[in-house]
Design a protein around this motif. Structure first.
Motif, PDB file in Angstrom:
ATOM      1  N   SER A   4       0.852  -1.186   0.000  1.00  0.00           N
ATOM      2  CA  SER A   4       0.000   0.000   0.000  1.00  0.00           C
ATOM      3  C   SER A   4       0.893   1.244   0.000  1.00  0.00           C
ATOM      4  N   ASN A 179      -3.998  -0.786  -2.698  1.00  0.00           N
ATOM      5  CA  ASN A 179      -4.790   0.452  -2.756  1.00  0.00           C
ATOM      6  C   ASN A 179      -4.503   1.170  -4.073  1.00  0.00           C
ATOM      7  N   ASP A 180      -5.398   2.061  -4.452  1.00  0.00           N
ATOM      8  CA  ASP A 180      -5.264   2.750  -5.736  1.00  0.00           C
ATOM      9  C   ASP A 180      -4.032   3.642  -5.787  1.00  0.00           C
ATOM     10  N   GLU A 181      -3.616   4.149  -4.626  1.00  0.00           N
ATOM     11  CA  GLU A 181      -2.461   5.030  -4.590  1.00  0.00           C
ATOM     12  C   GLU A 181      -1.200   4.318  -5.079  1.00  0.00           C
TER      13      GLU A 181
END
Length: 243
Positions: A4, A179-181
């Motif tokens: 993440s 996660n998209d980050e």
């Protein structure tokens, strides 16, 4: 490995307890930390609070310490050094403990100081950090950007993407979609990987450094990919040593 990425420390939920964490502050704290340890510094002791730094430094022999401080991109008054990787040469830092406080990077370190395996990364030691993580194989990895005064920074996301990219090359089973980050950081790296210095100069903090003086040497140093084998690892809270 579940990877993440959090743009700034405040975005990392208190409920998240990763097996390992990597703090990134490309311009310039984690680059300075890597180069200082590479050049023989005994340790880097990081502080979010300047008063706490002075208290701790006062207990250390004067001839074996250096005060490293920066706010707004400029050296703190009364400190020995600012936050620049080109100033921490071996003739300056060898054998010394650096007591360090910066605008963003040391605050990010404070946020994850209780994580069992804590490292710092920048572009110059990206490969070394990736190899160390591949060796340890933590179940969960949190990459934490330092940002700028609580806001997103382009350069930290670039380095996060560079690290994710290398981790995926080393371990095809690693999951960068936690996660998209992390996914976005990887895409950012793929866009700028052939000219990372241009990205650093485009970033708002890069523009800020350009406005306050000639930082060409800093940009070149901070953009130098995979130049160091040094991995700064926290051995005791707030204290980073080369490993």
């Amino acid at each position: 490995m579940q990877i993440s990425y959090f743009h700034v420390p405040a975005e990392m939920p208190q409920s998240v307890h990763p097996s390992a964490a990597v703090v990134i502050d490309v311009l310039r704290a984690t680059t300075t930390i890597a180069w200082a340890l590479h050049n023989g510094a005994e340790a880097i002791q990081a502080f979010a609070d300047v008063d706490a730094l002075h208290t701790a430094a006062a207990a250390w022999p004067a001839d074996a310490r250096l005060l490293v401080g920066e706010r707004g991109g400029q050296k703190l008054e009364g400190f020995d050094l600012g936050n620049s990787p080109v100033t921490v040469g071996p003739e300056i830092v060898a054998g010394k403990r650096l007591f360090m406080s910066t605008t963003n990077g040391t605050r990010a370190l404070d946020r994850v100081r209780d994580v069992p395996l804590l490292m710092t990364a920048a572009l110059p030691n990206r490969e070394a950090v990736a190899q160390r993580l591949h060796q340890h194989k933590p179940d969960t990895l949190a990459i934490v950007g330092s940002g700028w005064e609580g806001s997103y920074s382009l350069e930290d996301s670039l380095a996060a993407g560079a690290l994710v990219h290398r981790l995926l090359e080393l371990d095809a089973a690693a999951n960068a979609a936690a996660n998209d980050e992390a996914t976005a950081a990887l895409a950012l790296w793929k866009q700028w990987m052939h000219d990372p210095e241009a990205c650093l100069r485009t970033a708002t903090h890069g523009q800020r450094l350009i406005r306050i003086g000639n930082h060409d040497a800093d940009f070149q140093c901070c953009a130098g990919l995979d130049q160091l084998s040094t991995v700064p690892i926290q051995g005791e809270p707030g204290v980073l040593k080369a490993a």
